[in-house]
Design an enzyme around this catalytic site. Structure first.
Site, PDB file in Angstrom:
ATOM      1  N   GLU A  38      34.934 -71.469   1.061  1.00  0.00           N
ATOM      2  CA  GLU A  38      33.992 -72.576   0.936  1.00  0.00           C
ATOM      3  C   GLU A  38      33.742 -73.259   2.282  1.00  0.00           C
ATOM      4  OE1 GLU A  38      36.534 -72.726  -2.908  1.00  0.00           O
ATOM      5  OE2 GLU A  38      36.687 -71.931  -0.871  1.00  0.00           O
ATOM      6  N   ARG A  64      47.734 -48.215   2.525  1.00  0.00           N
ATOM      7  CA  ARG A  64      48.845 -48.997   3.074  1.00  0.00           C
ATOM      8  C   ARG A  64      48.376 -50.288   3.720  1.00  0.00           C
ATOM      9  NH1 ARG A  64      52.624 -44.286   5.959  1.00  0.00           N
ATOM     10  NH2 ARG A  64      53.265 -43.264   4.001  1.00  0.00           N
ATOM     11  N   THR A  97      64.174 -39.812  -0.726  1.00  0.00           N
ATOM     12  CA  THR A  97      62.936 -39.670   0.051  1.00  0.00           C
ATOM     13  C   THR A  97      63.162 -40.041   1.507  1.00  0.00           C
ATOM     14  OG1 THR A  97      61.526 -40.062  -1.868  1.00  0.00           O
ATOM     15  CG2 THR A  97      60.552 -40.484   0.288  1.00  0.00           C
ATOM     16  N   LEU A 148      56.471 -44.893   7.069  1.00  0.00           N
ATOM     17  CA  LEU A 148      55.837 -45.860   6.168  1.00  0.00           C
ATOM     18  C   LEU A 148      54.958 -46.864   6.901  1.00  0.00           C
ATOM     19  CD1 LEU A 148      58.746 -46.618   3.635  1.00  0.00           C
ATOM     20  CD2 LEU A 148      57.078 -44.749   3.626  1.00  0.00           C
ATOM     21  N   ARG A 198      48.944 -45.230  10.560  1.00  0.00           N
ATOM     22  CA  ARG A 198      48.619 -44.500  11.788  1.00  0.00           C
ATOM     23  C   ARG A 198      47.208 -43.921  11.783  1.00  0.00           C
ATOM     24  NH1 ARG A 198      53.232 -43.216   9.802  1.00  0.00           N
ATOM     25  NH2 ARG A 198      52.630 -41.138   9.076  1.00  0.00           N
TER      26      ARG A 198
END
Length: 351
Positions: A57, A196, A208, A216, A219
């Protein structure tokens, strides 16, 4: 009445378009867009561009060259104007200050400090307030924000890649650890990195982290990195993993008491079957609006079995493994499918 409703929808849809420009930059605030109209002509528009900075606003009002027109205009805003002092002054006060007579609101704000108070303040101040314009679209726009405040946890996106025959990995021995098994293509990887940038945090399990050694980070797209999270129940993951490089903020959920380092925090949880809820409660307290759960199989299945998820994004490649680690099985409604060259992304919502 019908014509005015169509006009209101048109300008609210523009406000929604503007709001989306704040994706990935305003969390834990909601995305908000605003359009100011005088005699059917847009004279100012804006959106919330960055957390802690001016709201939609304010930006829209500041774009109006002739401020005298505000007292004869309609302001369209995707979310109820705030009524409290936070990092910025109340937007409801701004609207009243400029005597904008008509306010069209997409949806109420579920945040407890607003939650109808902004609309009430505007009406008490003499504004005509129209509620619920494009309401479903406005709620969809801020589904992360609504989930966060209504369920007191982040909006959860399960993500994995699977082969055409339903496997997420080959059966790997320790000598093949260190690199993810490639299933899809370059365009899919770009889509994952864009995802991401849109979300607040990303979580992987112990296996993992050990098998793929993921970073993680972002890139192949431009944007901020999500907060990195890893579960390491026994605190036995090797410190040479990329997740422990201290390059980006990272939280390790573990049962052990371990010393913190710069950008690397160890958070104790009790592994008694409620660890997912403990992690989500911790993320709620940290103001984490959304979470990508990227694997592996056991972690994904634990969220599925607990029915604690909102979306699943399944990237599917054309190749086959014939045997290996099976993809998770779940029930969900297919919302969208995107073709990514020779791969697909299927988006599901929990039933």
């Amino acid at each position: 009445m019908g014509r005015q409703f169509d006009v209101d929808e048109k300008f609210m849809m523009r406000a929604i378009e503007l709001a989306r420009l704040g994706m990935g930059s305003v969390s834990p605030n909601p995305m908000v867009g605003c359009v100011i109209v005088y005699n059917g002509v847009v004279i100012g528009e804006g959106y919330h561009a960055e957390y802690g900075k001016a709201h939609a606003e304010v930006n829209a009002v500041n774009r109006v060259k002739n401020q005298e027109l505000l007292s004869e205009s309609t302001i369209y805003v995707t979310l109820e104007p705030c009524s409290h002092h936070g990092k910025t002054p109340p937007c409801a006060d701004l609207i009243l200050h400029h005597r904008i007579p008509r306010v069209v609101v997409g949806t109420f704000d579920p945040f407890a400090q607003v939650a109808g108070k902004g609309i009430r303040k505007l009406r008490d101040g003499g504004c005509q307030v129209i509620e619920g314009c494009c309401e479903e679209k406005c709620i969809e726009l801020n589904r992360r924000f609504f989930t966060f405040h209504e369920k007191r946890r982040p909006f959860i996106i399960l993500k994995w890649a699977q082969t055409a025959d339903g496997f997420i990995d080959i059966d790997r021995s320790a000598e093949h650890y260190g690199q993810p098994t490639w299933i899809t293509n370059d365009l899919s990887r770009i889509a994952v990195h864009k995802m991401r940038t849109d979300e607040s945090a990303i979580l992987v399990g112990t296996n993992t982290a050990k098998k793929d050694n993921p970073s993680l980070t972002v890139r192949d797209w431009s944007g901020k990195h999500p907060l990195r999270l890893v579960i390491d129940r026994e605190g036995k993951l090797p410190d040479w993993l990329t997740l422990f490089d201290q390059g980006e903020p990272t939280i390790v959920y573990t049962s052990r008491e371990m010393p913190n380092s710069p950008n690397l925090e160890y958070k104790r949880v009790v592994f008694d079957g409620s660890e997912i809820n403990q992690i989500l409660s911790d993320l709620y307290l940290r103001g984490i609006l959304s979470l990508i759960v990227e694997g592996g199989q056991k972690l994904l299945e634990s969220f599925i079995k607990s029915s604690i998820w909102d979306e699943a994004r399944v990237f599917t490649g054309k190749n086959v493994f014939h045997h290996g680690v099976k993809a998770p099985v779940f029930d969900g409604n297919l919302i969208r499918s995107d073709e990514l060259d020779d791969s697909w992304m299927f988006l599901f919502r929990r039933e």
